[in-house]
Write an enzyme that holds these catalytic residues in place. Structure first.
Site, PDB file in Angstrom:
ATOM      1  CB  CYS A 125      -2.368   3.022  -8.333  1.00 37.79           C
ATOM      2  SG  CYS A 125      -1.632   2.783  -6.772  1.00 37.79           S
ATOM      3  CB  SER A 142      -0.950  -0.062   1.252  1.00 43.52           C
ATOM      4  OG  SER A 142      -0.303  -0.021   2.327  1.00 43.52           O
ATOM      5  CB  VAL A 143       3.840   1.820  -2.006  1.00 44.00           C
ATOM      6  CG1 VAL A 143       4.723   3.261  -2.319  1.00 44.00           C
ATOM      7  CG2 VAL A 143       4.903   0.632  -1.601  1.00 44.00           C
TER       8      VAL A 143
END
Lengths: 256, 301
Positions: free
Chosen positions: B129, B70-71
């Site tokens: 994303c 979960s950057v």
């Protein structure tokens, strides 16, 4: 320059409940290892894919010694390694401590103790007067080795089973321990209170931080901590533990 | 004599092997281990109009045969990228593909405007994303929104435009067709599958953001299936990814219809994985008498 290497297990001893002490023969990584750095060890079991970051406890001519705690599937696997087994490693990772001249106070908590052994040895070899404060929940490990290396050792335990009953910061206050530089590794809560104390007493403190990581080389940007950054509009940035750290100047860390 | 070259929208790659965005930085971290000249292309980590801080840690969780992240697209911004990473990558004989991210159509546009005239080879539009609350995947799950953002970016792009798709939809061919009708020159898929892991001892999710994107070998069959479906549905080149760790995996994607293949999580498991995959594809071609990858591309009916 980082390398991957097939390391051969020379020995594996259980130091205390859940704490293992492994010596790896890995000439390339050993040659470049610095105090406070870590290596990545791959489980290579087809299920657990990511390498585990493990701090370097001692550096030999061709060997690295690691002392780690079993906290999950990867470390559990490593705890079963036997003499002659081999593991794939990547190293050496991170910046390590910036070893200063003058007196040193080393503060370790639990599984944060091991990387301080190589740190103590190098500081003593460089002529520094080294005092070590080790904190544990109960019992202790590695303390005799710090004494053998020539450090003055204090121990604090939560249950009072060994040494001072209480935490390392209270022990430092009660003994009024001071030094030109303080080096530390341990749980975040310990580092935070140590940082407060060192700031009050105006002692520079280097803290080694920990965070869940994937690659260990700065590519995945997983293992971040909040670090003060004057160039950012809101005064802080996410820095990588694996590459920018694990060691940070405590005054730069945003303690929360 | 085998020919590993592939052509994607007029850009010739020496081989089909690339890096999946966000797993390889801009290649610097891997240059200790591998010769970047061996790669078909480096797809760099997502670049935004301004620096992004990303999400709070923990951002990484290991799962069976893969991982969650979960950057949240932490990156230093397009200006920093242009100044530092393009000159670094241009030292090597490999193609540069820039992954473009944004929270809004305007932000995507701003990145692409700044990249006009820069020494890069292709753009990859990240509308997939799962780790950002605005933009990102929200553009990639609605065909109308996908088509609109692709159209807007395509107007400003002076390089071939790849659109990266999310697998978190009911019918990926619907989004694929929408992206192509918006002007996508190529498609890349799959981005990560949304997933979650709970630490039963702490009784909390492992990831601070609770949910993240799953990648690694465990997702590969899903990715192969989606590449196969999309290859049958559209006529643009496809870059396949999702759990590719070696040449065998890469060849599956090529047979499913991919022109290029990207390694992502595999880079974290073995920093040499990309180059080993290049060598493995060459070995397969020699051993099984494949002179050109077009002979096996999309051979699955």
């Amino acid at each position: 320059m980082k390398k991957t290497e097939t390391a051969v297990v020379l020995s594996n001893n259980k130091l205390s409940e859940g704490i293992y002490d492994i010596v790896l023969e890995c000439p390339e990584c050993a040659a470049m290892a610095k105090a406070g750095q870590f290596i990545e060890i791959y489980p290579d079991n087809g299920v657990n894919l990511l390498a585990r970051p493990i701090s370097i406890c001692e550096v030999g001519e061709k060997t690295l010694r690691i002392v780690f705690q079993v906290v999950g599937k990867g470390t559990e696997l490593f705890s079963g390694l036997m003499e002659g087994d081999s593991v794939r490693i990547l190293g050496t990772c991170g910046n390590g401590y910036d070893l200063k001249s003058g007196s040193a106070l080393l503060v370790g908590g639990g599984i944060g103790v091991p990387p301080l052994l190589e740190t103590a040895k190098r500081l003593i070899a460089a002529g520094s007067d080294v005092t070590v404060v080790l904190g544990f929940r109960s019992g202790s490990f590695l303390s005799e080795e710090f004494k053998k290396a020539g450090a003055k050792v204090y121990i604090a335990t939560d249950d009072g089973s060994v040494g001072f009953k209480g935490n390392v910061v209270d022990l430092i206050k009660s003994e009024d321990l001071t030094a030109d530089t303080v080096y530390s590794c341990g749980p975040k809560i310990m580092l935070k209170f140590l940082a407060l104390h060192c700031e009050e007493r105006n002692m520079p403190l280097q803290v080694s931080m920990e965070e869940r990581m994937a690659c260990g080389i700065g590519a995945c940007v997983g293992c971040v901590v909040k670090i003060k950054d004057e160039t950012a509009a809101d005064g802080w940035a996410h820095k990588k533990v694996c590459k920018d750290g694990p060691v940070f100047d405590s005054k730069e860390v945003c303690w929360e | 004599m085998i020919n590993t070259k592939v052509n994607i929208c007029g850009v010739e790659l020496k081989n089909p092997v690339m890096t999946a965005s966000g797993t390889f930085g801009s290649g610097r971290e891997f240059s200790d281990f591998i010769d970047l000249n061996r790669l078909g292309a480096v797809v760099v980590k997502g670049v935004a109009a301004v620096p992004w801080k990303g999400n709070p840690a923990p951002r990484i969780a290991e799962v069976y045969g893969g991982m969650l992240n979960s950057v949240g697209l932490q990156n230093p911004g397009v200006d920093w990228f242009i100044e530092n990473d393009i000159p670094f990558l241009r030292q090597f004989d490999t193609k540069i593909i820039v992954n473009v991210c944004g929270h809004s159509v305007e932000e995507y546009e701003n990145v692409v405007k700044k990249l006009q005239g820069q020494d890069i080879d292709m753009l990859e539009l990240n509308i997939s994303c799962p780790n950002v609350s605005e933009g990102g995947m929200s553009f990639g799950t609605d065909p109308k929104m996908a088509e609109n953002v692709v159209k807007a970016v395509k107007k400003l792009a002076d390089k071939p435009l790849i659109v990266k798709l999310t697998p978190n939809v009911t019918d990926i061919t619907e989004i694929a067709k929408a992206a192509v009708s918006g002007g996508a020159d190529a498609l890349s898929l799959i981005n990560t599958l949304t997933g979650m892991k709970i630490d039963i001892y702490r009784r909390k999710p492992v990831l601070q953001r609770k949910v993240g994107g799953m990648s690694g070998p465990a997702v590969k069959p899903v990715a192969v299936r989606m590449v196969y479906q999309v290859a049958k549905a559209v006529d643009v080149p496809i870059i396949g990814m999702g759990g590719i760790s070696n040449a065998e995996d890469a060849l599956e994607f090529i047979m499913a219809g991919a022109t290029g293949v990207s390694l992502g999580t595999a880079n974290f498991v073995d920093p040499y994985a990309t180059v080993k995959t290049v060598e493995g594809i060459e070995e397969y071609m020699r051993k099984y008498g494949v002179n050109d990858l077009s002979e096996i591309r999309g051979i699955i009916e």
